[in-house]
Write a protein that holds these residues in place. Structure first.
Motif, PDB file in Angstrom:
ATOM      1  N   LEU A  27       0.725  -1.221   0.028  1.00  0.00           N
ATOM      2  CA  LEU A  27       0.033  -0.002  -0.149  1.00  0.00           C
ATOM      3  C   LEU A  27       0.818   1.328  -0.031  1.00  0.00           C
ATOM      4  O   LEU A  27       1.754   1.393   1.004  1.00  0.00           O
ATOM      5  CB  LEU A  27      -0.910   0.036   1.244  1.00  0.00           C
ATOM      6  CG  LEU A  27      -1.832   1.422   1.370  1.00  0.00           C
ATOM      7  CD1 LEU A  27      -2.755   1.435   0.298  1.00  0.00           C
ATOM      8  CD2 LEU A  27      -2.509   1.157   2.794  1.00  0.00           C
ATOM      9  N   VAL A  28       0.604   2.315  -0.728  1.00  0.00           N
ATOM     10  CA  VAL A  28       1.150   3.689  -0.772  1.00  0.00           C
ATOM     11  C   VAL A  28      -0.154   4.654  -0.765  1.00  0.00           C
ATOM     12  O   VAL A  28      -1.052   4.596  -1.582  1.00  0.00           O
ATOM     13  CB  VAL A  28       1.836   3.712  -2.037  1.00  0.00           C
ATOM     14  CG1 VAL A  28       2.468   5.214  -2.158  1.00  0.00           C
ATOM     15  CG2 VAL A  28       2.774   2.819  -2.448  1.00  0.00           C
ATOM     16  N   VAL A  85      -3.954   6.930   9.275  1.00  0.00           N
ATOM     17  CA  VAL A  85      -3.884   5.745  10.145  1.00  0.00           C
ATOM     18  C   VAL A  85      -5.100   4.924  10.160  1.00  0.00           C
ATOM     19  O   VAL A  85      -4.853   3.457   9.677  1.00  0.00           O
ATOM     20  CB  VAL A  85      -3.317   5.974  11.651  1.00  0.00           C
ATOM     21  CG1 VAL A  85      -3.098   4.665  12.228  1.00  0.00           C
ATOM     22  CG2 VAL A  85      -1.976   6.553  11.554  1.00  0.00           C
ATOM     23  N   GLY A  86      -6.257   5.443  10.198  1.00  0.00           N
ATOM     24  CA  GLY A  86      -7.304   4.302  10.114  1.00  0.00           C
ATOM     25  C   GLY A  86      -7.551   4.006   8.986  1.00  0.00           C
ATOM     26  O   GLY A  86      -8.194   2.893   8.690  1.00  0.00           O
ATOM     27  N   LEU A  87      -7.088   4.610   7.943  1.00  0.00           N
ATOM     28  CA  LEU A  87      -7.433   3.989   6.456  1.00  0.00           C
ATOM     29  C   LEU A  87      -6.380   3.148   6.103  1.00  0.00           C
ATOM     30  O   LEU A  87      -7.102   2.190   5.251  1.00  0.00           O
ATOM     31  CB  LEU A  87      -7.292   5.494   5.616  1.00  0.00           C
ATOM     32  CG  LEU A  87      -7.694   5.323   4.034  1.00  0.00           C
ATOM     33  CD1 LEU A  87      -9.301   4.996   4.114  1.00  0.00           C
ATOM     34  CD2 LEU A  87      -7.618   6.583   3.259  1.00  0.00           C
ATOM     35  N   ILE A  88      -5.401   3.321   6.633  1.00  0.00           N
ATOM     36  CA  ILE A  88      -4.551   1.966   6.436  1.00  0.00           C
ATOM     37  C   ILE A  88      -5.054   0.713   6.780  1.00  0.00           C
ATOM     38  O   ILE A  88      -5.046  -0.463   6.177  1.00  0.00           O
ATOM     39  CB  ILE A  88      -3.191   2.281   6.923  1.00  0.00           C
ATOM     40  CG1 ILE A  88      -2.165   3.380   6.368  1.00  0.00           C
ATOM     41  CG2 ILE A  88      -2.257   1.034   6.947  1.00  0.00           C
ATOM     42  CD1 ILE A  88      -1.209   3.722   7.301  1.00  0.00           C
ATOM     43  N   GLY A  89      -5.723   0.687   7.942  1.00  0.00           N
ATOM     44  CA  GLY A  89      -6.295  -0.394   8.463  1.00  0.00           C
ATOM     45  C   GLY A  89      -7.520  -0.995   7.872  1.00  0.00           C
ATOM     46  O   GLY A  89      -7.745  -2.009   7.320  1.00  0.00           O
ATOM     47  N   ALA A  96       2.128   0.882   5.658  1.00  0.00           N
ATOM     48  CA  ALA A  96       1.906   1.597   4.220  1.00  0.00           C
ATOM     49  C   ALA A  96       3.240   2.590   4.045  1.00  0.00           C
ATOM     50  O   ALA A  96       3.523   2.968   5.191  1.00  0.00           O
ATOM     51  CB  ALA A  96       0.537   2.379   4.029  1.00  0.00           C
ATOM     52  N   VAL A  97       3.599   2.873   2.936  1.00  0.00           N
ATOM     53  CA  VAL A  97       4.304   4.051   2.541  1.00  0.00           C
ATOM     54  C   VAL A  97       3.194   5.240   2.478  1.00  0.00           C
ATOM     55  O   VAL A  97       2.164   5.111   1.496  1.00  0.00           O
ATOM     56  CB  VAL A  97       5.039   4.007   1.310  1.00  0.00           C
ATOM     57  CG1 VAL A  97       5.962   5.233   0.975  1.00  0.00           C
ATOM     58  CG2 VAL A  97       6.269   2.867   1.465  1.00  0.00           C
ATOM     59  N   LYS A 118       3.123   1.864  11.901  1.00  0.00           N
ATOM     60  CA  LYS A 118       2.147   1.673  10.646  1.00  0.00           C
ATOM     61  C   LYS A 118       2.804   2.355   9.340  1.00  0.00           C
ATOM     62  O   LYS A 118       2.376   2.270   8.243  1.00  0.00           O
ATOM     63  CB  LYS A 118       0.975   2.642  10.837  1.00  0.00           C
ATOM     64  CG  LYS A 118      -0.048   2.131  12.067  1.00  0.00           C
ATOM     65  CD  LYS A 118      -0.746   0.943  11.518  1.00  0.00           C
ATOM     66  CE  LYS A 118      -1.656   0.571  12.509  1.00  0.00           C
ATOM     67  NZ  LYS A 118      -2.554  -0.746  12.204  1.00  0.00           N
ATOM     68  N   VAL A 119       4.220   2.497   9.449  1.00  0.00           N
ATOM     69  CA  VAL A 119       4.879   3.463   8.324  1.00  0.00           C
ATOM     70  C   VAL A 119       5.973   2.478   7.867  1.00  0.00           C
ATOM     71  O   VAL A 119       6.989   2.652   8.330  1.00  0.00           O
ATOM     72  CB  VAL A 119       5.131   4.788   8.652  1.00  0.00           C
ATOM     73  CG1 VAL A 119       5.702   5.738   7.424  1.00  0.00           C
ATOM     74  CG2 VAL A 119       3.680   5.693   9.090  1.00  0.00           C
TER      75      VAL A 119
END
Length: 316
Positions: A27-28, A85-89, A96-97, A118-119
């Motif tokens: 994910l980017v 951050v919540g979108l990554i999950g 993600a990058v 998370k990064v």
């Protein structure tokens, strides 16, 4: 050519966000700035997807199809970083990058600083990481640049969005041209008794990287939400200073890349900060300067930005 698809995803922060996405793989997350939306990443979405990445560009809080709450206090950096951050999950990834341009860059830096777990990497464009200052920023900006300076002007209720919403096509044409590498490099300071657009000339001809169809796309994306949400980000700058005391001068640990145009007034005026960025971003892998490029980094120089991003991503 790879298709860009659209859907709504509810971030784990609770905000229902519109996202544009393409590709499959790591994910980017692509965070736009002001006055933009997902569309400013149109060239990167397809390039990253074709290189084997899942590229996702949300409309951030208050913007375009995502929209946002009426309460100004709901647009702090903690809300913005929480959305990312919540979108990554919510997208099913552990990490993600995170890449950000303009206002998206401080959000990306904040995510990397506050939630490094998370990064995988962070990419900032135009706006470098600035360590938290010793005092709230707005009074200092008012003292240095005056009441007409756009960030100071944006603190006023109703007036700035009334100006920018009046003729959105003209607003986008003037802003994109005025501070681009093709424009005059206009200082974003309104004259006494005038408006911000008074210092941003109407272009006789659009630059090669910006078409009439692009302007139409931005106007359409802003049709429902307008400029109030985006300007609310600026109205929280002093509040952000208060809320981030726990991260005062905290380092950013994940691998990092910084990209800017050498005609971008934001970057040119921050050379001292950029030159010393490794004091607080110790894993800064590279700083890329784009010759003749103004503020709209990934739109003005898509091929060069894509190359720099992909080089960074492949090295992680």
């Amino acid at each position: 050519m790879t298709d860009i698809t659209h859907r709504f995803v509810t971030s784990e922060s609770g905000l229902r966000m519109h996202v544009a996405e393409a590709g499959e793989g790591p994910l980017v997350l692509l965070l736009h700035g002001f006055p933009e939306c997902w569309y400013s990443w149109r060239h990167q979405l397809t390039a990253l997807a074709e290189a084997g990445f899942h590229a996702v560009a949300p409309d951030q809080r208050g913007y375009a199809r995502t929209g946002g709450p009426d309460d100004i206090g709901q647009y702090t950096i903690l809300h913005l970083a929480g959305d990312a951050v919540g979108l990554i999950g919510a997208l099913g990834a552990d990490r993600a990058v995170v890449a950000g341009h303009d206002w998206g860059a401080p959000v990306a830096w904040a995510v990397a600083q506050m939630r490094p777990d998370k990064v995988r990497g962070v990419i900032g464009m135009s706006v470098p990481h600035r360590p938290r200052s010793s005092r709230p920023p707005i009074a200092s900006m008012r003292r240095m640049f005056g009441e007409g300076y756009y960030i100071v002007r944006f603190q006023s209720p109703d007036v700035p969005e009334a100006e920018l919403d009046r003729d959105r096509a003209a607003t986008f044409r003037r802003m994109f041209y005025g501070v681009s590498g093709d424009g005059p490099g206009s200082a974003m300071t309104a004259p006494e008794g005038g408006g911000l657009l008074d210092v941003l000339p109407e272009p006789e001809k659009l630059p090669s990287w910006l078409t009439a169809a692009d302007i139409d796309a931005y106007v359409e994306e802003y049709a429902d939400s307008g400029f109030t949400g985006p300007i609310n980000w600026y109205r929280n700058m002093d509040r952000n200073w208060e809320l981030t005391a726990a991260w005062h001068r905290a380092p950013i640990g994940p691998p990092a890349l910084y990209i800017a145009g050498d005609r971008d007034l934001v970057a040119v005026g921050a050379h001292q900060v950029i030159d010393s960025m490794t004091d607080f971003v110790p894993n800064l892998r590279d700083t890329v300067w784009l010759s003749g490029c103004g503020h709209w980094t990934q739109q003005e120089r898509p091929a060069e930005v894509n190359e720099a991003m992909l080089g960074f991503l492949r090295a992680l």
